[in-house]
Design a protein around this motif. Structure first.
Motif, PDB file in Angstrom:
ATOM      1  N   GLY A 105       0.858  -1.171   0.064  1.00  0.00           N
ATOM      2  CA  GLY A 105       0.008   0.139   0.196  1.00  0.00           C
ATOM      3  C   GLY A 105       0.904   1.116   0.000  1.00  0.00           C
ATOM      4  O   GLY A 105       0.532   2.234  -0.837  1.00  0.00           O
ATOM      5  N   LEU A 163      -5.539   4.230   3.681  1.00  0.00           N
ATOM      6  CA  LEU A 163      -6.508   4.060   5.093  1.00  0.00           C
ATOM      7  C   LEU A 163      -5.881   2.789   5.569  1.00  0.00           C
ATOM      8  O   LEU A 163      -5.978   1.700   5.026  1.00  0.00           O
ATOM      9  CB  LEU A 163      -7.883   3.762   4.387  1.00  0.00           C
ATOM     10  CG  LEU A 163      -8.604   4.886   3.944  1.00  0.00           C
ATOM     11  CD1 LEU A 163     -10.041   4.393   3.247  1.00  0.00           C
ATOM     12  CD2 LEU A 163      -8.620   6.220   4.558  1.00  0.00           C
ATOM     13  N   GLU A 164      -5.562   2.789   6.988  1.00  0.00           N
ATOM     14  CA  GLU A 164      -4.949   1.632   7.566  1.00  0.00           C
ATOM     15  C   GLU A 164      -5.806   1.121   8.654  1.00  0.00           C
ATOM     16  O   GLU A 164      -6.106   2.103   9.581  1.00  0.00           O
ATOM     17  CB  GLU A 164      -3.394   1.873   7.743  1.00  0.00           C
ATOM     18  CG  GLU A 164      -2.763   0.993   8.866  1.00  0.00           C
ATOM     19  CD  GLU A 164      -2.681  -0.761   8.431  1.00  0.00           C
ATOM     20  OE1 GLU A 164      -2.407  -0.814   7.186  1.00  0.00           O
ATOM     21  OE2 GLU A 164      -3.051  -1.289   9.154  1.00  0.00           O
ATOM     22  N   GLN A 207      14.187 -10.130   1.828  1.00  0.00           N
ATOM     23  CA  GLN A 207      15.214 -10.110   0.878  1.00  0.00           C
ATOM     24  C   GLN A 207      14.804  -9.273  -0.433  1.00  0.00           C
ATOM     25  O   GLN A 207      13.632  -9.381  -0.653  1.00  0.00           O
ATOM     26  CB  GLN A 207      15.596 -11.388   0.543  1.00  0.00           C
ATOM     27  CG  GLN A 207      16.075 -12.501   1.515  1.00  0.00           C
ATOM     28  CD  GLN A 207      16.383 -13.717   1.147  1.00  0.00           C
ATOM     29  OE1 GLN A 207      17.170 -13.935  -0.076  1.00  0.00           O
ATOM     30  NE2 GLN A 207      15.993 -14.762   1.811  1.00  0.00           N
ATOM     31  N   LEU A 230      -3.925  -5.238  -5.265  1.00  0.00           N
ATOM     32  CA  LEU A 230      -2.391  -5.093  -5.423  1.00  0.00           C
ATOM     33  C   LEU A 230      -1.732  -5.915  -4.181  1.00  0.00           C
ATOM     34  O   LEU A 230      -2.244  -5.855  -3.231  1.00  0.00           O
ATOM     35  CB  LEU A 230      -2.267  -3.532  -5.220  1.00  0.00           C
ATOM     36  CG  LEU A 230      -0.620  -3.144  -5.310  1.00  0.00           C
ATOM     37  CD1 LEU A 230      -0.551  -1.839  -6.339  1.00  0.00           C
ATOM     38  CD2 LEU A 230      -0.012  -2.840  -4.193  1.00  0.00           C
ATOM     39  N   GLN A 279       6.694 -18.167   0.717  1.00  0.00           N
ATOM     40  CA  GLN A 279       7.597 -17.131   0.583  1.00  0.00           C
ATOM     41  C   GLN A 279       8.983 -17.617   0.076  1.00  0.00           C
ATOM     42  O   GLN A 279       9.944 -17.002  -0.009  1.00  0.00           O
ATOM     43  CB  GLN A 279       8.035 -16.423   2.017  1.00  0.00           C
ATOM     44  CG  GLN A 279       8.844 -17.363   2.961  1.00  0.00           C
ATOM     45  CD  GLN A 279       8.377 -18.578   3.469  1.00  0.00           C
ATOM     46  OE1 GLN A 279       7.222 -19.086   3.209  1.00  0.00           O
ATOM     47  NE2 GLN A 279       8.918 -19.295   4.396  1.00  0.00           N
ATOM     48  N   ALA A 290       6.803  -9.259  -1.311  1.00  0.00           N
ATOM     49  CA  ALA A 290       6.898  -7.844  -1.111  1.00  0.00           C
ATOM     50  C   ALA A 290       7.261  -7.151  -2.331  1.00  0.00           C
ATOM     51  O   ALA A 290       6.899  -5.924  -2.871  1.00  0.00           O
ATOM     52  CB  ALA A 290       7.815  -7.356   0.127  1.00  0.00           C
TER      53      ALA A 290
END
Ligand code: FAD
Length: 423
Positions: free
Chosen positions: A15, A32-33, A46, A298, A307, A313
């Motif tokens: 975000g 907005l969190e 990484q 997104l 992972q 990320a």
């Protein structure tokens, strides 16, 4: 502030990085969190060259390097006997792709984007839980209510209206339901993390290396953080209780028994893991459309991976970069953005690339966790892999993931070495 151009639901790495990407073009962005404060839980992350390339374009790479570590080598070892299986020369990778491989504390990366958002004038609101999405022709809105109250889709919460809503609300995304009726897929694996001051590690560790020990139904990763002041460790294993279908799985007693067959180096690292929290590993099946009208998924909301490729990320950061590039391309002189065109261009390329990452991550995880004869066969194959073979990394670390072939490249391609061209 009047209506922003863009509302972003979720202030994680996805975000915030996309908010910054859009705000630096001069768009008005509101994030907005749901949490009381912006922040990240967890330890290291990484960042491969496909991410540091973007950090560089944002003017954030030097700060990230100063807060992280740029290692020389990534090494894969067998978790049972500790022997080396294969490696990547990360300096060579930097020469090939033009940007470094970096490891950094995830809260440092998150803070970097938060600072950048503040400087770019992003409106950053906390305790804003998005509960429903609505849209009318030409606009989209996210309805919020105070965090901690029931998450009910209602029209009487605050309405935030914008031209586009980006849903970066993570694995359990509310917005994803607009596109697909699916659930997170449990891998039955769980991750323990831990950081320890380097002086307290109690064993020699070479911080010029990122090391992953792969073993039967488990693996262990370590690398340095914060200029080498901290050692980051991740211990991941298959939970017998999860396999048995029990609800209470991944608990510390399972951590203690999961690595009994591991080599000394791995077992010496285990006492430094945090034992009060752990991360059950879920992904979702890939989907081919992330856009519903003016609402776009997104980051993990769109493509939560296992992972093993260390790309979750990064894919989120790439998503924001691609969106912003298309905004820049499809904005007229008076500032009007062809949002339908932007979202169509985003949806044309990103799901395709991320599908490949998600599917590869599942297979990669299976390969890491083999036992018995398949483990020995894997080891023979990995030991025979030429360390300068880049066929595995080109499609991920090169810039081609970001744009379809018929669209203008936004990055100068890095010339391959003459040896590679000869292959
Ligand atoms: P999230 O981090 O989940 O952020 C979502 C945000 O939205 C949160 O702040 C949340 O509070 C907020 N939110 C949720 N719902 C709402 C709502 N309804 N309203 C408002 N706000 C809401 N990736 C890499 O690239 N490299 C790695 O090395 C790497 N290692 C990993 C190791 C482990 C053990 C794990 C578990 C993951 C790893 N990943 C790695 C993956 C990476 O952490 C994630 O893919 C990434 O953090 C996803 O970011 P995101 O912003 O999309 O989602």
């Amino acid at each position: 502030m009047s209506n922003p151009d863009i509302v972003v639901a979720g202030g994680g790495i996805g975000g915030l990085s996309s908010a910054f990407a859009l705000a630096r073009l001069g768009l008005r962005v509101r994030v907005l969190e749901q949490a009381q404060e912006f922040g990240e839980v967890g330890a290291g992350i990484q960042l491969a060259p496909n991410c540091t390339r973007i950090l560089d374009a944002y003017g954030l790479l030097e700060k990230a390097k100063a807060r992280g570590v740029v290692p020389d080598r990534m090494v894969m070892r067998d978790a049972v006997d500790g022997s080396e299986l294969t490696s990547l020369d990360l300096r060579d990778l930097e020469r090939r792709y033009g940007f470094p491989y970096l490891v950094i504390h995830r809260s440092d990366l998150h803070a970097l984007f938060l600072e950048a958002c503040r400087e770019a004038g992003v409106e950053l609101l906390t305790e804003q839980r998005v509960t429903s999405y609505t849209q009318e022709a030409g606009t989209a809105s996210a309805t919020t209510q105070e965090a901690g109250t029931a998450a009910v889709a209602t029209q009487d919460g605050t309405v935030h209206e914008a031209a586009v809503v980006i849903a970066a609300d993570g694995l359990h995304s509310v917005a994803r339901r607009l596109l697909v009726d699916d659930q997170p897929v449990s891998s039955a694996y769980v991750a323990y993390r831990g950081t320890v001051p380097i002086g307290d590690v109690g064993r020699p560790v070479d911080l010029s290396e990122v090391v992953v020990y792969v073993g039967p139904r488990c693996h262990f990763v370590h690398y340095g953080l914060r200029g080498g002041d901290l050692l980051n460790q991740v211990a991941v294993f298959e939970s017998p209780k999860a396999v048995a279908g029990l609800d209470d799985w991944g608990t510390p007693d399972e951590l203690d028994s999961a690595f009994t067959g591991a080599c000394d180096v791995v077992r010496q690292g285990l006492p430094h893991m945090w034992r009060d929290k752990w991360w059950r590993m879920y992904d979702r099946d890939p989907i081919d459309t992330w856009v519903a009208g003016r609402i776009a998924l997104l980051g993990d909301a769109a493509h939560p991976p296992l992972q093993y490729m260390a790309q979750g990320a990064i894919m989120a950061i790439e998503d924001g970069w691609v969106l912003a590039q298309h905004v820049d391309r499809l904005r007229s002189d008076d500032g009007t953005v062809d949002w339908a065109g932007v979202l169509a261009a985003y949806d044309a390329v990103r799901p395709q690339h991320c599908r490949r990452v998600l599917e590869t991550a599942r297979v990669w995880g299976e390969l890491w966790h083999l036992d018995g004869v398949p483990r020995e066969q894997r080891n023979v194959l990995l030991r025979s892999r030429p360390v300068d073979d880049h066929s595995f990394t080109d499609w991920i670390y090169g810039p081609t993931a970001l744009f379809p072939e018929d669209e203008p490249a936004m990055f100068e391609p890095i010339p391959l070495s003459s040896a590679d061209q000869a292959v």
